[in-house]
Design a protein around this motif. Structure first.
Motif, PDB file in Angstrom:
ATOM      1  N   LEU A 122       0.864  -1.158   0.016  1.00 33.47           N
ATOM      2  CA  LEU A 122       0.096  -0.152   0.034  1.00 33.47           C
ATOM      3  C   LEU A 122       0.904   1.335  -0.050  1.00 33.47           C
ATOM      4  CD1 LEU A 122      -2.833  -0.872   2.544  1.00 33.47           C
ATOM      5  CD2 LEU A 122      -3.060  -0.781  -0.010  1.00 33.47           C
ATOM      6  N   ASP A 123       2.124   1.208  -0.313  1.00 37.10           N
ATOM      7  CA  ASP A 123       2.967   2.438  -0.444  1.00 37.10           C
ATOM      8  C   ASP A 123       2.334   3.570  -1.184  1.00 37.10           C
ATOM      9  OD1 ASP A 123       4.975   1.226   1.204  1.00 37.10           O
ATOM     10  OD2 ASP A 123       6.230   0.711  -0.511  1.00 37.10           O
ATOM     11  N   GLY A 124       2.276   4.541  -0.678  1.00 40.39           N
ATOM     12  CA  GLY A 124       1.946   5.829  -1.568  1.00 40.39           C
ATOM     13  C   GLY A 124       0.591   5.722  -1.854  1.00 40.39           C
ATOM     14  N   ILE A 125      -0.451   4.823  -1.466  1.00 41.05           N
ATOM     15  CA  ILE A 125      -1.768   4.569  -1.777  1.00 41.05           C
ATOM     16  C   ILE A 125      -2.751   5.691  -0.930  1.00 41.05           C
ATOM     17  CG2 ILE A 125      -3.648   2.773  -2.123  1.00 41.05           C
ATOM     18  CD1 ILE A 125      -1.160   2.711  -4.070  1.00 41.05           C
ATOM     19  N   ASP A 126      -3.633   6.066  -1.536  1.00 42.37           N
ATOM     20  CA  ASP A 126      -4.639   6.969  -0.746  1.00 42.37           C
ATOM     21  C   ASP A 126      -5.962   6.547  -1.209  1.00 42.37           C
ATOM     22  OD1 ASP A 126      -5.605   8.911   0.932  1.00 42.37           O
ATOM     23  OD2 ASP A 126      -5.266  10.415  -0.331  1.00 42.37           O
ATOM     24  N   GLY A 127      -6.535   5.571  -0.579  1.00 38.42           N
ATOM     25  CA  GLY A 127      -7.706   5.213  -0.748  1.00 38.42           C
ATOM     26  C   GLY A 127      -7.565   3.612  -1.329  1.00 38.42           C
ATOM     27  N   ARG A 128      -8.575   3.343  -2.224  1.00 35.36           N
ATOM     28  CA  ARG A 128      -8.849   2.036  -2.701  1.00 35.36           C
ATOM     29  C   ARG A 128      -7.926   1.639  -3.845  1.00 35.36           C
ATOM     30  NH1 ARG A 128     -11.253  -2.093  -5.199  1.00 35.36           N
ATOM     31  NH2 ARG A 128     -12.401  -3.559  -4.095  1.00 35.36           N
ATOM     32  N   ILE A 129      -7.496   0.520  -3.830  1.00 33.47           N
ATOM     33  CA  ILE A 129      -6.847   0.046  -5.028  1.00 33.47           C
ATOM     34  C   ILE A 129      -7.377  -1.350  -5.787  1.00 33.47           C
ATOM     35  CG2 ILE A 129      -4.569   1.210  -4.392  1.00 33.47           C
ATOM     36  CD1 ILE A 129      -3.689  -1.735  -3.509  1.00 33.47           C
ATOM     37  N   SER A 130      -7.168  -1.616  -6.882  1.00 29.42           N
ATOM     38  CA  SER A 130      -7.497  -3.201  -7.486  1.00 29.42           C
ATOM     39  C   SER A 130      -6.654  -4.013  -6.704  1.00 29.42           C
ATOM     40  CB  SER A 130      -7.235  -3.097  -9.151  1.00 29.42           C
ATOM     41  OG  SER A 130      -8.076  -2.156  -9.574  1.00 29.42           O
ATOM     42  N   LEU A 131      -7.156  -5.196  -6.668  1.00 37.27           N
ATOM     43  CA  LEU A 131      -6.488  -6.176  -6.044  1.00 37.27           C
ATOM     44  C   LEU A 131      -6.061  -7.285  -6.799  1.00 37.27           C
ATOM     45  CD1 LEU A 131      -8.631  -6.424  -2.779  1.00 37.27           C
ATOM     46  CD2 LEU A 131      -6.616  -5.247  -3.012  1.00 37.27           C
ATOM     47  N   GLU A 132      -4.994  -7.873  -6.509  1.00 34.41           N
ATOM     48  CA  GLU A 132      -4.800  -9.246  -7.369  1.00 34.41           C
ATOM     49  C   GLU A 132      -5.635 -10.483  -6.976  1.00 34.41           C
ATOM     50  OE1 GLU A 132      -0.889 -10.513  -6.496  1.00 34.41           O
ATOM     51  OE2 GLU A 132      -0.246  -8.560  -6.250  1.00 34.41           O
ATOM     52  N   ILE A 402      -0.594   6.271   3.520  1.00 30.42           N
ATOM     53  CA  ILE A 402      -0.728   7.689   3.501  1.00 30.42           C
ATOM     54  C   ILE A 402      -1.917   7.930   4.665  1.00 30.42           C
ATOM     55  CG2 ILE A 402      -1.852   9.532   2.387  1.00 30.42           C
ATOM     56  CD1 ILE A 402      -0.549   8.539  -0.252  1.00 30.42           C
ATOM     57  N   ILE A 403      -1.722   9.053   5.444  1.00 33.63           N
ATOM     58  CA  ILE A 403      -2.323   9.412   6.542  1.00 33.63           C
ATOM     59  C   ILE A 403      -3.779  10.102   6.116  1.00 33.63           C
ATOM     60  CG2 ILE A 403      -2.808  10.550   8.708  1.00 33.63           C
ATOM     61  CD1 ILE A 403       0.148  10.422   9.016  1.00 33.63           C
ATOM     62  N   SER A 404      -4.937   9.325   5.795  1.00 38.85           N
ATOM     63  CA  SER A 404      -6.206   9.888   5.328  1.00 38.85           C
ATOM     64  C   SER A 404      -7.467   9.048   5.732  1.00 38.85           C
ATOM     65  CB  SER A 404      -6.015  10.175   3.775  1.00 38.85           C
ATOM     66  OG  SER A 404      -6.140   8.677   3.376  1.00 38.85           O
ATOM     67  N   TRP A 405      -8.605   9.600   5.774  1.00 40.16           N
ATOM     68  CA  TRP A 405      -9.695   8.927   5.964  1.00 40.16           C
ATOM     69  C   TRP A 405     -10.011   8.035   4.986  1.00 40.16           C
ATOM     70  CZ3 TRP A 405     -12.274   8.598  10.244  1.00 40.16           C
ATOM     71  CH2 TRP A 405     -12.072   9.603  11.269  1.00 40.16           C
ATOM     72  N   ALA A 406      -9.505   8.089   3.718  1.00 39.53           N
ATOM     73  CA  ALA A 406      -9.587   7.389   2.483  1.00 39.53           C
ATOM     74  C   ALA A 406      -8.783   6.131   2.639  1.00 39.53           C
ATOM     75  CB  ALA A 406      -9.275   7.911   1.056  1.00 39.53           C
ATOM     76  N   SER A 407      -7.574   6.213   3.328  1.00 41.69           N
ATOM     77  CA  SER A 407      -6.716   5.054   3.631  1.00 41.69           C
ATOM     78  C   SER A 407      -7.207   4.180   4.688  1.00 41.69           C
ATOM     79  CB  SER A 407      -5.134   5.602   3.965  1.00 41.69           C
ATOM     80  OG  SER A 407      -4.667   6.134   2.923  1.00 41.69           O
ATOM     81  N   LEU A 408      -7.874   4.794   5.539  1.00 40.79           N
ATOM     82  CA  LEU A 408      -8.465   3.820   6.869  1.00 40.79           C
ATOM     83  C   LEU A 408      -9.739   3.258   6.398  1.00 40.79           C
ATOM     84  CD1 LEU A 408      -9.135   3.232   9.754  1.00 40.79           C
ATOM     85  CD2 LEU A 408     -10.104   5.174  10.182  1.00 40.79           C
ATOM     86  N   ASP A 409     -10.543   3.938   5.440  1.00 40.51           N
ATOM     87  CA  ASP A 409     -11.664   3.407   4.904  1.00 40.51           C
ATOM     88  C   ASP A 409     -11.570   2.102   4.002  1.00 40.51           C
ATOM     89  OD1 ASP A 409     -14.545   3.400   4.420  1.00 40.51           O
ATOM     90  OD2 ASP A 409     -14.169   3.696   2.404  1.00 40.51           O
ATOM     91  N   HIS A 433       1.129   6.120   7.817  1.00 43.69           N
ATOM     92  CA  HIS A 433       2.800   6.347   8.051  1.00 43.69           C
ATOM     93  C   HIS A 433       3.095   8.063   7.732  1.00 43.69           C
ATOM     94  CE1 HIS A 433       7.181   5.956   7.283  1.00 43.69           C
ATOM     95  NE2 HIS A 433       6.847   6.539   6.147  1.00 43.69           N
ATOM     96  N   TYR A 434       2.626   8.530   6.604  1.00 41.97           N
ATOM     97  CA  TYR A 434       3.302   9.930   6.279  1.00 41.97           C
ATOM     98  C   TYR A 434       1.908  10.579   5.516  1.00 41.97           C
ATOM     99  CZ  TYR A 434       4.550   7.859   1.451  1.00 41.97           C
ATOM    100  OH  TYR A 434       4.370   6.959   0.443  1.00 41.97           O
ATOM    101  N   TRP A 435       2.509  11.806   5.233  1.00 38.84           N
ATOM    102  CA  TRP A 435       1.627  12.820   4.479  1.00 38.84           C
ATOM    103  C   TRP A 435       0.406  12.975   5.328  1.00 38.84           C
ATOM    104  CZ3 TRP A 435       1.856  11.171  -1.223  1.00 38.84           C
ATOM    105  CH2 TRP A 435       3.230  11.132  -1.583  1.00 38.84           C
ATOM    106  N   GLY A 436      -0.829  13.600   4.792  1.00 40.73           N
ATOM    107  CA  GLY A 436      -2.055  13.968   5.446  1.00 40.73           C
ATOM    108  C   GLY A 436      -1.674  14.958   6.646  1.00 40.73           C
ATOM    109  N   SER A 437      -2.881  15.015   7.482  1.00 48.73           N
ATOM    110  CA  SER A 437      -3.193  16.020   8.211  1.00 48.73           C
ATOM    111  C   SER A 437      -3.069  15.415   9.904  1.00 48.73           C
ATOM    112  CB  SER A 437      -4.096  16.862   7.949  1.00 48.73           C
ATOM    113  OG  SER A 437      -4.092  17.178   6.856  1.00 48.73           O
TER     114      SER A 437
END
Length: 824
Positions: A122-132, A402-409, A433-437
């Motif tokens: 999930l490096d650098g990911i902010d929200g949902r991604i496609s899965l294998e 990435i620190i965001s509600w989208a990452s948590l969700d 881990h990083y970025w965000g607020s």
């Protein structure tokens, strides 16, 4: 280790009776592993793969019943679950067809309807991604390609596949998801057992800690009564500021003695505090001349050091891996490092095409960790996901979030769906881990998710502004984080039992809802999951409503009756969708009638995962219940895979009709004596027929203190009164509604209108509900009112009013006639 270090248990050659082929010069081969699992292979050169692969280590199954219809131009294979039609040519859309149920699969390289597996990072990911892809599907079938995976030779060493061969597996399970997963584990190997300490709280931060700073931090956690079990040392444990001629400082194996002047002393002090220790490793740059171990590794490899050339990392060289593991890493482990955090971020290629360095690192780190059984208790690797089969090397590191509600969700779905490819032990950067607020609410909600995740590891970036010590947050968030970190520690007996279940019964700890329910709604709540066999977790992953000050989450409850273990004043009738709302200190964790949840109730005395001296059983009455608490026998020496008989097992049984609870006796007398308490969650009418027990009512529950119990004898107590058959309390709608409305930051007059409409109005229920929808109130407030009003259908009896209520009841998910309601 000796030369056998690369060997691992495998049985890759299938029973010849399960194989269908065209004879000596055939270019195709089918293996009927089960009546629902088929291996299909095509090879232009006529050769086929019988070595273990990273996916498939055990292909020798019992031969199932199947029929073969073989003609000059066509081959058919028929079982009770699939029908293969093959034209005896290279696989193609029209040339290889499988009928499964009412659907047809054609070989086209696609896997329609796949429910997904997981992803490498999930490096650098902010929200949902496609899965294998995983091996579960909305279709009756799923396919998994194994044509490019690494294989192992007879000695256990990695080898490339022969190119241009096709090798795949058809899973024809038609919605029987658990059966598919169990056969996948039979093919690929079960999840290993984790050591008990791995299930507690991990502290991790990318920060240049000195020894004194790190020890002081661990002592601060202890002073706050927040237990930890693992201390992680990130990058700066080793030298990072190196002369430019050597390259970057990401790779390193030499202690940074400016920060850590006495490494053995630091590791010893952490061990004395009850902590296991792991350190970060980026191995891509190999061993360079500035390293303390450069000469020793060079001698093992007969490497010329006169020019101070780097010893390149080469996962395809057995000699290099021997030196890397047995010289370099062994010397550091001897100083006190318990296990390695292999943070491989440099790609998936090596000198030999088809060999992924991450696979090599994961596989051999796990096997090598067996030499540290005395310290670890069980073998362990901590690394990234390398593809199907990676479940054999727990624990997974999901990357820099990435620190965001989208990452948590996305993380609840990501964690649950990973079980679709057998990957049950993800460790996320809890809190991000990083970025965000900076957000107190987001961090607190993330820690709640971490509490009900496979592994809870707090983590953050190298920043003076970003760290996850609970006391660095505002008071409310601090209390929430502390409460759930303590609760995670209390959950260890429960999670360890499910850890044994995952390894020996092939049932991952976290499971998507559709594993256990075939209703369409089970597929509509990807963020909701089972945590063990009976707890349903619905994490809140969005900010609270400004009107209600409550976080909300849409859930689907299967049929039955449920109580929230953190909010036992509300009981829910299932078989419907509902939006649940909670204050910041609560996360919806719903337990069905007939649930037993054992918790560690020992006083917190420090770090580590000690055997509990005190136990509390959370009991949800309303149906019979059983739970077998499984613990290690600490008198036995650690083994790579203990026999099932080696564990200490304590049965806990609840008999609903008589109201009788039985605890024990334990399977081994070594369990000794411990204090037991029983909490009847959501039930406040009970009493105990047991002399000397202490009974009290708190937080909509009844607590019974049983005192010390001898494990060899056990105890029996009646908790249901003279008549037995105790039930969950009926929801007190006025009280719960008043609590909720009182907190709302909305119009006072409108609060009164809503209050009277629900609790004082005599109009028919359907009319009152329609009027609620007509009021000018916030959507979240209306949803919160409806949640309480219609949570427990029993609370509606006698207050339903006039005609039309059957229609309203069914609209809310209640089958009023079946439930015996009188809709006048």
């Amino acid at each position: 280790m000796d030369g056998g270090r690369y060997k691992f248990p495998s049985d890759p050659i299938a029973d010849p009776r399960a194989i269908v082929t065209g004879g000596r010069n055939s270019k195709y081969r089918f293996t009927v592993l089960t009546s629902r699992l088929l291996r299909y292979e095509w090879s232009e050169d006529g050769g086929f793969e019988d070595r273990a692969s990273t996916l498939a280590t055990r292909r020798r199954f019992e031969v199932p019943e199947f029929r073969v219809i073989d003609t000059d131009g066509q081959l058919e294979i028929v079982t009770d679950f699939f029908h293969i039609v093959y034209e005896k040519k290279e696989f193609s859309v029209g040339g290889l067809i499988a009928t499964v149920g009412k659907e047809t699969w054609r070989y086209d390289g696609e896997d329609y309807g796949n429910l997904g597996g997981t992803a490498r990072t999930l490096d650098g990911i902010d929200g949902r991604i496609s899965l294998e892809p995983g091996i579960l599907s909305r279709k009756p079938y799923a396919v998994l390609d194994d044509s490019k995976s690494t294989v192992f030779d007879d000695s256990g060493w990695v080898a490339p596949r022969v190119l241009n061969r096709q090798d795949g597996y058809l899973f024809a399970y038609n919605g029987d998801h658990k059966a598919a997963i169990k056969d996948f584990y039979r093919l690929s190997g079960s999840q290993p057992l984790l050591p008990r300490w791995a299930l507690g709280n991990w502290w991790s931060r990318y920060h240049a800690y000195s020894s004194d700073e790190y020890l002081a931090l661990m002592d601060h956690f202890k002073s706050e009564d927040i237990p930890l079990t693992v201390g992680v040392l990130d990058m700066d444990w080793h030298k990072v500021d190196i002369p430019p001629e050597y390259g970057s400082g990401w790779t390193g194996y030499t202690w940074n003695r400016e920060l850590i002047p006495d490494p053995e002393g630091l590791l010893r002090d952490l061990h004395q505090r009850g902590l296991k220790v792991t350190v970060n490793d980026h191995p891509a740059d190999g061993i360079r001349a500035f390293e303390d171990q450069y000469t020793a590794v060079a001698q093992a490899l007969d490497f010329d050091t006169s020019h101070e050339d780097p010893i390149r990392f080469d996962c395809t060289s057995k000699a290099f891996m021997d030196a890397y593991l047995d010289v370099l890493k062994y010397s550091l482990e001897a100083q006190g490092i318990d296990f390695w955090w292999v943070d491989w971020q440099q790609g998936n290629t090596s000198k030999i095409p088809g060999i992924d360095p991450l696979w090599v690192l994961n596989h051999y780190h796990y096997l090598t960790s067996q030499r540290n059984l005395k310290s670890l208790g069980q073998p362990l690797a901590f690394s990234r996901f390398a593809g199907p089969g990676s479940h054999r090397y727990p624990i997974g590191f999901s990357g820099d979030t990435i620190i965001s509600w989208a990452s948590l969700d996305f993380q609840p779905e990501f964690t649950a769906t990973a079980s679709n490819v057998g990957y049950g032990w993800w460790s996320h950067d809890i809190g991000g881990h990083y970025w965000g607020s900076r957000s107190n609410e987001l961090t607190a909600r993330w820690v709640q998710l971490g509490c009900f995740s496979p592994i809870l590891r707090l983590h953050s970036e190298k920043s003076q502004w970003n760290s996850k010590e609970p006391w660095k947050y505002e008071r409310e968030a601090y209390e929430v984080m502390k409460e759930f970190l303590i609760f995670r520690h209390r959950l260890i007996p429960f999670i360890y039992t499910l850890n044994v279940r995952a390894s020996y019964e092939n049932e991952p700890l976290v499971q998507p809802m559709y594993w256990n329910h075939d209703e369409e709604e089970a597929y509509s709540v990807p963020n909701q999951y089972y945590f063990g066999p009976q707890l349903i977790v619905a994490p809140i992953t969005s900010p609270h409503s400004p009107a209600t000050l409550l976080g909300g989450v849409r859930t689907w409850l299967p049929p039955g009756r449920y109580v929230d273990i953190f909010h036992p004043g509300l009981v829910y009738d299932g078989g419907r969708n509902i939006r649940i709302h909670r204050i910041l200190s609560e996360i919806p964790v719903l337990a069905k009638e007939g649930t037993i949840l054992p918790l560690d109730a020992s006083p917190i005395v420090g770090h580590g995962a000690h055997t509990p001296t005190d136990m509390e059983v959370l009991l949800v009455v309303g149906a019979d219940a059983t739970f077998e608490l499984v613990e290690e026998d600490e008198s036995e020496a650690p083994r790579v895979r203990p026999s099932p008989e080696s564990f200490v097992r304590t049965p806990i049984k609840w008999e609903q009709r008589t109201g009788k609870l039985t605890i024990g006796p334990a399977s081994k007398p070594s369990a000794g004596r411990r204090n037991w308490t029983v909490r009847l969650v959501g039930h406040t009418c009970g009493n105990a027929v047991l002399a000397g027990s202490v009974i009290r009512k708190e937080n909509h529950s009844t607590v019974v203190e049983l005192g010390a119990v001898c494990a060899a004898r056990g105890i029996e107590v009646v908790l249901g009164g003279e008549r037995g058959n105790p039930q969950l309390d009926v929801v007190d709608v006025p009280s719960r509604l008043h609590e909720m409305l009182h907190r709302c930051e909305t119009n006072y007059q409108m609060k009164e209108v809503v209050w009277r409409l629900v609790t004082r109005d005599d109009a028919p229920l359907h009319e009152r509900t329609a009027r609620l929808y007509g009021l000018d109130v916030e959507d979240e407030l209306r949803d919160a009112v409806l949640e309480i009003w219609f949570a427990d259908r029993r609370s509606l009896r006698g207050s339903c009013g006039g005609g039309g209520n059957a229609v309203m009841g069914r609209a809310l998910g209640f089958d009023c006639e079946e439930d015996g309601y009188v809709w006048v």
